[in-house]
Design an enzyme around this catalytic site. Structure first.
Site, PDB file in Angstrom:
ATOM      1  N   CYS A   1       0.854  -1.192   0.000  1.00  0.00           N
ATOM      2  CA  CYS A   1       0.000   0.000   0.000  1.00  0.00           C
ATOM      3  C   CYS A   1       0.890   1.243   0.000  1.00  0.00           C
ATOM      4  CB  CYS A   1      -0.865   0.013   1.260  1.00  0.00           C
ATOM      5  SG  CYS A   1      -1.788  -1.496   1.480  1.00  0.00           S
TER       6      CYS A   1
ATOM      7  N   ARG B   1       3.530   1.327  -7.307  1.00  0.00           N
ATOM      8  CA  ARG B   1       3.554   0.208  -6.354  1.00  0.00           C
ATOM      9  C   ARG B   1       2.372  -0.737  -6.561  1.00  0.00           C
ATOM     10  NH1 ARG B   1       6.242   2.156  -1.400  1.00  0.00           N
ATOM     11  NH2 ARG B   1       4.776   1.072  -0.079  1.00  0.00           N
TER      12      ARG B   1
ATOM     13  N   TRP C   1      -3.178  -2.029  -1.573  1.00  0.00           N
ATOM     14  CA  TRP C   1      -2.889  -3.296  -2.263  1.00  0.00           C
ATOM     15  C   TRP C   1      -3.455  -4.356  -1.326  1.00  0.00           C
ATOM     16  CZ3 TRP C   1      -0.567  -5.250  -6.710  1.00  0.00           C
ATOM     17  CH2 TRP C   1      -0.196  -6.586  -6.686  1.00  0.00           C
TER      18      TRP C   1
ATOM     19  N   ASN D   1      -0.179   0.316   6.150  1.00  0.00           N
ATOM     20  CA  ASN D   1       0.476  -0.541   5.169  1.00  0.00           C
ATOM     21  C   ASN D   1       1.132  -1.655   5.969  1.00  0.00           C
ATOM     22  OD1 ASN D   1       1.697  -1.686   2.988  1.00  0.00           O
ATOM     23  ND2 ASN D   1       3.352  -0.174   2.840  1.00  0.00           N
ATOM     24  N   GLY D   2       0.813  -2.914   5.615  1.00  0.00           N
ATOM     25  CA  GLY D   2       1.422  -4.038   6.344  1.00  0.00           C
ATOM     26  C   GLY D   2       0.361  -5.063   6.715  1.00  0.00           C
TER      27      GLY D   2
ATOM     28  N   GLU E   1      14.788 -22.925 -12.766  1.00  0.00           N
ATOM     29  CA  GLU E   1      14.448 -21.513 -12.526  1.00  0.00           C
ATOM     30  C   GLU E   1      15.658 -20.622 -12.795  1.00  0.00           C
ATOM     31  OE1 GLU E   1      11.990 -19.773 -12.330  1.00  0.00           O
ATOM     32  OE2 GLU E   1      12.643 -17.919 -11.401  1.00  0.00           O
TER      33      GLU E   1
ATOM     34  N   LYS F   1      15.621 -17.574 -15.497  1.00  0.00           N
ATOM     35  CA  LYS F   1      15.977 -16.198 -15.100  1.00  0.00           C
ATOM     36  C   LYS F   1      17.027 -15.643 -16.043  1.00  0.00           C
ATOM     37  CE  LYS F   1      13.329 -14.810 -12.858  1.00  0.00           C
ATOM     38  NZ  LYS F   1      12.416 -15.832 -13.077  1.00  0.00           N
TER      39      LYS F   1
ATOM     40  N   GLU G   1      15.713 -15.212 -19.817  1.00  0.00           N
ATOM     41  CA  GLU G   1      14.638 -14.243 -20.092  1.00  0.00           C
ATOM     42  C   GLU G   1      15.104 -12.800 -19.940  1.00  0.00           C
ATOM     43  OE1 GLU G   1      11.201 -13.913 -17.519  1.00  0.00           O
ATOM     44  OE2 GLU G   1      12.268 -14.924 -15.919  1.00  0.00           O
TER      45      GLU G   1
ATOM     46  N   HIS H   1      23.574 -38.910 -19.753  1.00  0.00           N
ATOM     47  CA  HIS H   1      22.651 -39.376 -20.812  1.00  0.00           C
ATOM     48  C   HIS H   1      22.551 -38.375 -21.950  1.00  0.00           C
ATOM     49  CE1 HIS H   1      21.435 -42.669 -18.218  1.00  0.00           C
ATOM     50  NE2 HIS H   1      21.387 -41.782 -17.228  1.00  0.00           N
TER      51      HIS H   1
ATOM     52  N   LYS I   1       4.491  -9.057 -18.401  1.00  0.00           N
ATOM     53  CA  LYS I   1       4.465  -9.457 -16.986  1.00  0.00           C
ATOM     54  C   LYS I   1       3.378 -10.507 -16.750  1.00  0.00           C
ATOM     55  CE  LYS I   1       5.548  -9.580 -12.716  1.00  0.00           C
ATOM     56  NZ  LYS I   1       6.755 -10.370 -12.355  1.00  0.00           N
TER      57      LYS I   1
HETATM   58  C1  AGP Z   1       9.095 -15.609 -14.940  1.00  0.00           C
HETATM   59  O1  AGP Z   1      10.166 -14.776 -14.565  1.00  0.00           O
HETATM   60  C2  AGP Z   1       8.182 -14.996 -15.935  1.00  0.00           C
HETATM   61  N1  AGP Z   1       7.763 -13.690 -15.555  1.00  0.00           N
HETATM   62  C3  AGP Z   1       7.047 -15.929 -16.354  1.00  0.00           C
HETATM   63  O2  AGP Z   1       7.568 -17.215 -16.564  1.00  0.00           O
HETATM   64  C4  AGP Z   1       5.903 -16.081 -15.332  1.00  0.00           C
HETATM   65  O3  AGP Z   1       6.358 -16.803 -14.209  1.00  0.00           O
HETATM   66  C5  AGP Z   1       4.761 -16.865 -16.009  1.00  0.00           C
HETATM   67  O4  AGP Z   1       4.311 -16.124 -17.114  1.00  0.00           O
HETATM   68  C6  AGP Z   1       3.572 -17.127 -15.059  1.00  0.00           C
HETATM   69  O5  AGP Z   1       3.022 -15.891 -14.658  1.00  0.00           O
HETATM   70  P1  AGP Z   1       1.990 -15.908 -13.412  1.00  0.00           P
HETATM   71  O6  AGP Z   1       2.781 -16.381 -12.234  1.00  0.00           O
HETATM   72  O7  AGP Z   1       1.520 -14.503 -13.296  1.00  0.00           O
HETATM   73  O8  AGP Z   1       0.873 -16.863 -13.748  1.00  0.00           O
END
Ligand code: AGP
Length: 609
Positions: A2, A27, A74, A98-99, A482, A486, A489, A505, A604
């Site tokens: 928030c 935010r 938020w 906020n919290g 992961e 990271k 991407e 393998h 996003k």
């Molecule tokens: C990961 O860094 C990406 N932003 C992407 O893989 C993301 O995790 C995926 O699109 C799922 O998004 P969500 O968690 O909002 O469902």
């Protein structure tokens, strides 16, 4: 998170507060409100949705008063609505918060017993009532807040107005940022620097446990025992954009460093340690229903899918419940074997990912129960779920998911403990051990973040590599995936994650002196095998980077570089192992001149198929 803003001065408060709230929009929020005090009357205006809704309301019904407080919400407790929007009022007291108030349920019960009427579903409103009842008995405004702070537990930035006292605002802080700005004959309070920069660059930050009285003449700060504290004014040199990033170069780095707070906020208020239980306020599952669960189908995309792979280990090993994991884009086109004893568990930061959301239709058709783990209250996926466990990561601005991922793992861990306790697989003693480990997690993450300098050097050494391999075993294999995601991407360098045992393998054919191989090697039951894997790579000239938690043997590991993490519990090691991988990807991308927060081709939230 928030946003909070306060003003006392010679100008009209409402327009100033509205403008300052606009500076906090980055935010993320779902509703907003302002309260102003004039001639002994408090006016409160609140609106769901964006600030333009509040602004329209203010144009229609202006507010007067040169002291006021404002808030962008938020949601964490209680869905987004005007009624749940801040400021909240009780008697003469108005508050913005906020919290997370951890013990809000017990406080609410006590207040209800005293005949208190609540008008919202929020934890924040409780604080207004607690202060109001003290002030109504004649307790001084500042003292009433000080006494109330001794009753509440949790994270908070709290800002109060008192209808009967237009000369001061009271502000308090614990784990959630708040800053006081000194202007010319006027004072400002805000959650974050950007809200102040139009008016002042002279600021004083409150520290945890502190409370301040802010008047036209300035501010007085006190510690938790009421002892006055001298806090010199700081001069802010940041520009507005740098200020939104809290001084970090990118939102991604700010969010990586926000993880200790985000993880603590995600388990805060949900651990009933005494009897080794977990309180999941939005997931109502009877003991009988849990005992009947035959299988959990975890469905997600991208980073959230990696969280699900760890979740499988947690549900099977802690709760004794079989689990399987699917990409949303795959699940929606296959015919999963589900029935009323199945659980669909969707994991999603945004709660809007189309491929994940599509799973609900299949589960509904097969009469399976639908649960979700999400970071956005009332998003599409939680709205289509029978129950939801919200992560409290706060808004994640950077496209690359960092704190959302680690809070998803925390939520999966909480859910596994909760289910294991309900179906009897997990005894109270073991559960208390797991919950004690969880309470240690923010500390382990703080320690892992101290590797930043070493990781930045490593990034510089590996910057020109064209391919990376990430290896892990067991519960840490998903973290290898992961780490690879990271990197690719945000740096556009190809990387792939592999189970360490799979090297022989096929992938070992890739090894040469140009290929960095990042090996996750915690001192667990796979350690010896993983070390022999990395020796295979090393002997073929591969550039091995080892991430371990075993400081003793770290020096003996034959590798190009060894990063040593704090020793964490087995089931939380994946979260700790993630931190250096997030930082490695970040620094390689930054050193490579990439747009870290907005990588090419990515969104996003992928709301289309
Ligand atoms: C990961 O860094 C990406 N932003 C992407 O893989 C993301 O995790 C995926 O699109 C799922 O998004 P969500 O968690 O909002 O469902």
């Amino acid at each position: 998170m928030c946003g909070i803003v306060g003003y006392i001065g010679h100008r009209q408060a409402a327009p100033l507060i509205l403008e300052s709230l606009r500076k906090l929009e980055y935010r993320g929020y779902d509703s907003a409100g302002i309260a102003a005090l004039h001639d002994g009357q408090v006016t409160v205006r609140r609106a769901e949705g964006k600030l333009k809704n509040l602004s329209t309301m203010l144009l229609r019904e202006p507010m007067t008063g040169s002291i006021g407080i404002g808030h962008t919400r938020w949601a964490t407790h209680g869905r987004p609505s005007e009624n749940n929007a801040h400021p909240h009022r009780a008697g003469d007291i108005v508050v913005v918060h906020n919290g997370i108030i951890e013990n809000y349920l017990e406080l609410k019960r006590q207040l209800l017993k005293r005949g208190t009427h609540f008008s919202s579903e929020t934890d924040s409103e409780i604080v207004a009532h607690l202060v109001a009842e003290k002030v109504a008995k004649g307790v001084d405004f500042l003292a009433a807040v000080q006494r109330t702070l001794r009753e509440i537990r949790g994270s908070y930035a709290l800002l109060f107005l008192n209808r009967r006292d237009p000369t001061r605002m009271i502000v308090a802080k614990n784990s959630t940022p708040i800053v006081i700005g000194s202007g010319e004959g006027e004072m400002f309070i805000a959650s974050d620097i950007p809200a102040l920069l139009d008016h002042t660059r002279k600021v004083a930050f409150l520290e945890d446990g502190e409370i301040a009285e802010v008047t036209l003449g300035g501010y007085r700060i006190f510690d938790g025992k009421g002892k006055p504290i001298k806090r010199p004014v700081k001069q802010i040199t940041w520009d507005a954009v740098a200020a939104q990033k809290g001084g970090y170069a990118h939102f991604m780095l700010k969010e990586i460093h926000d993880q200790p707070r985000a993880l603590a906020d995600t388990f805060r208020g949900r651990i009933a340690f005494k009897d080794g239980n977990v309180a999941l306020e939005d997931i109502k599952l009877t003991v009988n229903a849990v005992k009947q669960i035959k299988r959990i189908h975890l469905v997600a995309c991208g980073t959230a899918w990696h969280a699900c792979l760890v979740g499988k280990f947690l549900f099977e090993e802690i709760a004794g419940i079989p689990a399987e994991v699917d990409y949303g884009s795959e699940f929606r086109y296959r015919s999963p074997l589900m029935d009323p004893k199945s659980i669909l568990l969707m994991v999603s930061q945004s709660g809007e990912t189309a491929d994940t959301l599509a799973a609900t239709d299949i589960a509904r058709a097969k009469k399976a129960k639908i649960l979700s783990i999400c970071n956005v209250i009332d998003a599409s996926i939680p709205r289509k779920s029978d129950g939801v466990l919200y992560t409290h990561a706060g808004p994640e601005i950077s496209v690359a998911s960092t704190k959302a991922f680690t809070t998803q793992l925390t939520a999966l861990y909480l859910l596994a403990v909760a289910l294991g306790r309900k179906n009897g697989k997990l005894k109270a003693l073991e559960a208390r051990k797991l919950l004690r480990d969880l309470m240690h997690l923010p500390h382990w993450i703080e320690e892992a973040l101290k590797l930043e300098g070493e990781v930045k050097t490593l990034a510089r050494d590996l910057l020109h590599s064209r391919d990376f391999l990430y290896l892990g075993r067991g519960i840490n294999y998903p973290i290898a995936l992961e780490g690879a995601l990271k990197l690719k991407e945000i740096s556009y360098i190809h990387a792939e994650g592999y189970p360490a045992g799979e090297m022989k393998h096929g992938p070992i054919a890739l090894i040469d002196e140009k290929l960095p191989v990042v090996v996750l090697a915690p001192r667990d039951r796979y350690f010896e095998k993983t070390i022999s894997n990395l020796k295979e790579v090393e002997s073929r000239g591969g550039k091995v980077v080892v991430i371990t938690d075993d400081a003793k043997t770290a020096a003996e590991i034959p590798a190009f570089r060894v990063l040593t993490l704090p020793k964490a519990s087995h089931y939380l090691t994946p979260i700790v192992m993630t931190i250096p991988l997030q930082m490695l990807a970040y620094y390689i991308a930054v050193l490579g001149g990439k747009d870290v927060d907005q990588p090419r081709n990515l969104a996003k939230s992928v709301t289309v198929e």
